[in-house]
Scaffold this motif. Structure first.
Motif, PDB file in Angstrom:
ATOM      1  N   SER A  14       0.806  -1.223   0.000  1.00 43.55           N
ATOM      2  CA  SER A  14       0.000   0.000   0.000  1.00 43.55           C
ATOM      3  C   SER A  14       0.843   1.279   0.000  1.00 43.55           C
ATOM      4  O   SER A  14       1.727   1.459   0.839  1.00 43.55           O
ATOM      5  N   THR A  15       0.541   2.172  -0.931  1.00 46.73           N
ATOM      6  CA  THR A  15       1.268   3.446  -0.979  1.00 46.73           C
ATOM      7  C   THR A  15       0.804   4.398   0.138  1.00 46.73           C
ATOM      8  O   THR A  15       1.601   5.201   0.634  1.00 46.73           O
ATOM      9  N   SER A  16      -0.476   4.284   0.534  1.00 43.37           N
ATOM     10  CA  SER A  16      -0.910   5.155   1.641  1.00 43.37           C
ATOM     11  C   SER A  16      -0.194   4.739   2.935  1.00 43.37           C
ATOM     12  O   SER A  16       0.174   5.590   3.751  1.00 43.37           O
TER      13      SER A  16
HETATM   14  C1  LIG Z   1     -11.852  -1.084  -5.078  1.00 45.51           C
HETATM   15  C2  LIG Z   1     -11.064   0.110  -5.583  1.00 45.51           C
HETATM   16  C3  LIG Z   1     -11.702   1.313  -5.764  1.00 45.51           C
HETATM   17  C4  LIG Z   1     -10.985   2.434  -6.195  1.00 45.51           C
HETATM   18  N1  LIG Z   1     -11.644   3.626  -6.334  1.00 45.51           N
HETATM   19  C5  LIG Z   1     -10.939   4.721  -6.678  1.00 45.51           C
HETATM   20  C6  LIG Z   1     -11.589   5.994  -6.768  1.00 45.51           C
HETATM   21  O1  LIG Z   1     -12.770   6.134  -6.551  1.00 45.51           O
HETATM   22  N2  LIG Z   1     -10.837   7.080  -7.096  1.00 45.51           N
HETATM   23  C7  LIG Z   1      -9.500   6.972  -7.351  1.00 45.51           C
HETATM   24  O2  LIG Z   1      -8.872   8.009  -7.636  1.00 45.51           O
HETATM   25  N3  LIG Z   1      -8.855   5.791  -7.276  1.00 45.51           N
HETATM   26  C8  LIG Z   1      -9.537   4.670  -6.934  1.00 45.51           C
HETATM   27  N4  LIG Z   1      -8.897   3.455  -6.822  1.00 45.51           N
HETATM   28  C9  LIG Z   1      -7.430   3.405  -6.974  1.00 45.51           C
HETATM   29  C10 LIG Z   1      -6.764   3.509  -5.603  1.00 45.51           C
HETATM   30  O3  LIG Z   1      -7.189   4.676  -4.926  1.00 45.51           O
HETATM   31  C11 LIG Z   1      -5.248   3.574  -5.770  1.00 45.51           C
HETATM   32  O4  LIG Z   1      -4.774   2.365  -6.340  1.00 45.51           O
HETATM   33  C12 LIG Z   1      -4.560   3.861  -4.437  1.00 45.51           C
HETATM   34  O5  LIG Z   1      -3.215   4.146  -4.693  1.00 45.51           O
HETATM   35  C13 LIG Z   1      -4.673   2.681  -3.497  1.00 45.51           C
HETATM   36  O6  LIG Z   1      -4.012   3.002  -2.291  1.00 45.51           O
HETATM   37  P1  LIG Z   1      -2.935   2.012  -1.644  1.00 45.51           P
HETATM   38  O7  LIG Z   1      -1.697   2.055  -2.526  1.00 45.51           O
HETATM   39  O8  LIG Z   1      -2.685   2.566  -0.298  1.00 45.51           O
HETATM   40  O9  LIG Z   1      -3.525   0.624  -1.618  1.00 45.51           O
HETATM   41  C14 LIG Z   1      -9.595   2.329  -6.444  1.00 45.51           C
HETATM   42  C15 LIG Z   1      -8.964   1.082  -6.263  1.00 45.51           C
HETATM   43  C16 LIG Z   1      -9.685  -0.011  -5.838  1.00 45.51           C
HETATM   44  C17 LIG Z   1      -8.981  -1.349  -5.626  1.00 45.51           C
END
Ligand SMILES: Cc1cc2nc3c(=O)[nH]c(=O)nc-3n(C[C@H](O)[C@H](O)[C@H](O)COP(=O)(O)O)c2cc1C
Length: 185
Positions: A14-16
């Motif tokens: 996870s990037t967050s």
């Molecule tokens: C189920 C799902 C829903 C998502 N919905 C959005 C969204 O509404 N808007 C957006 O900008 N990105 C969306 N994304 C992309 C994620 O926000 C993006 O991959 C983010 O970097 C994930 O955070 P992480 O790296 O902490 O897991 C979605 C991804 C997934 C898997």
């Protein structure tokens, strides 16, 4: 000061969460006591109003560190224009006693340019829990996420993100210190 960071991703890379870890290092470097609560490593049971999960070690650990916190950082991936299910479930385990009168910094990572919807949702929840929303917030989006990928090599986006993180964390710490002084006096 005591700072509790809660990361709301169920994704190993996870990037967050990596962004929150970067913040953790900066906060520790400044001498703060940081408790990092990663929901990927410590998953919590579904919140159930019939059962407080008081005997669940993870729930007890989280509640304890939230009670001790002077300031709180919440991080989430943006999912469908909102916060992750695991973060919302975690916040349902908590209440005003954990947030009331405490500054909270909201952090997100989004596939789009910036995850404003999840940030706004977090701030609405914090307001309902009587926490104090930090006027600044932090979001990475699109290609900026490369900077926080686990296997990242040669991010070419410059130091803009780091500069913003430093600036936002300083603003969060100033607010937390002000509030803490008021509480003590
Ligand atoms: C189920 C799902 C829903 C998502 N919905 C959005 C969204 O509404 N808007 C957006 O900008 N990105 C969306 N994304 C992309 C994620 O926000 C993006 O991959 C983010 O970097 C994930 O955070 P992480 O790296 O902490 O897991 C979605 C991804 C997934 C898997």
């Amino acid at each position: 000061m005591n700072i509790t960071i809660v990361t709301g991703s169920n994704h190993k890379a996870s990037t967050s969460t990596q962004l929150a870890k970067y913040a953790e290092r900066l906060l520790k470097h400044k001498g703060h006591d940081v408790k990092f609560f990663d929901l990927y490593h410590t998953p919590l049971p579904f919140y159930c109003p019939d059962d407080s999960s008081a005997d669940h070690a993870g729930v007890a650990e989280l509640k304890n560190s939230m009670l001790l916190a002077d300031g709180i950082v919440l991080a989430t991936p943006e999912y469908h224009g909102g916060i992750s299910g695991v973060l919302k479930n975690t916040l349902d385990h908590l209440g005003q006693q954990h947030f009331s009168g405490k500054p909270v910094l909201s952090v997100s990572s989004a596939g789009g340019a910036v995850g404003v919807s999840s940030l706004q949702q977090m701030q609405a929840i914090v307001r309902n829990l009587h926490g104090i929303n930090c006027p600044e917030w932090l979001s990475i989006g699109g290609s900026q996420r490369q900077r926080f990928q686990l296997e990242q090599t040669g991010y070419e986006g410059g130091h803009e993100i780091e500069d913003r993180i430093h600036w936002v964390l300083n603003s969060f710490l100033q607010l937390t210190q002000l509030v803490q002084r008021e509480r003590v006096s």
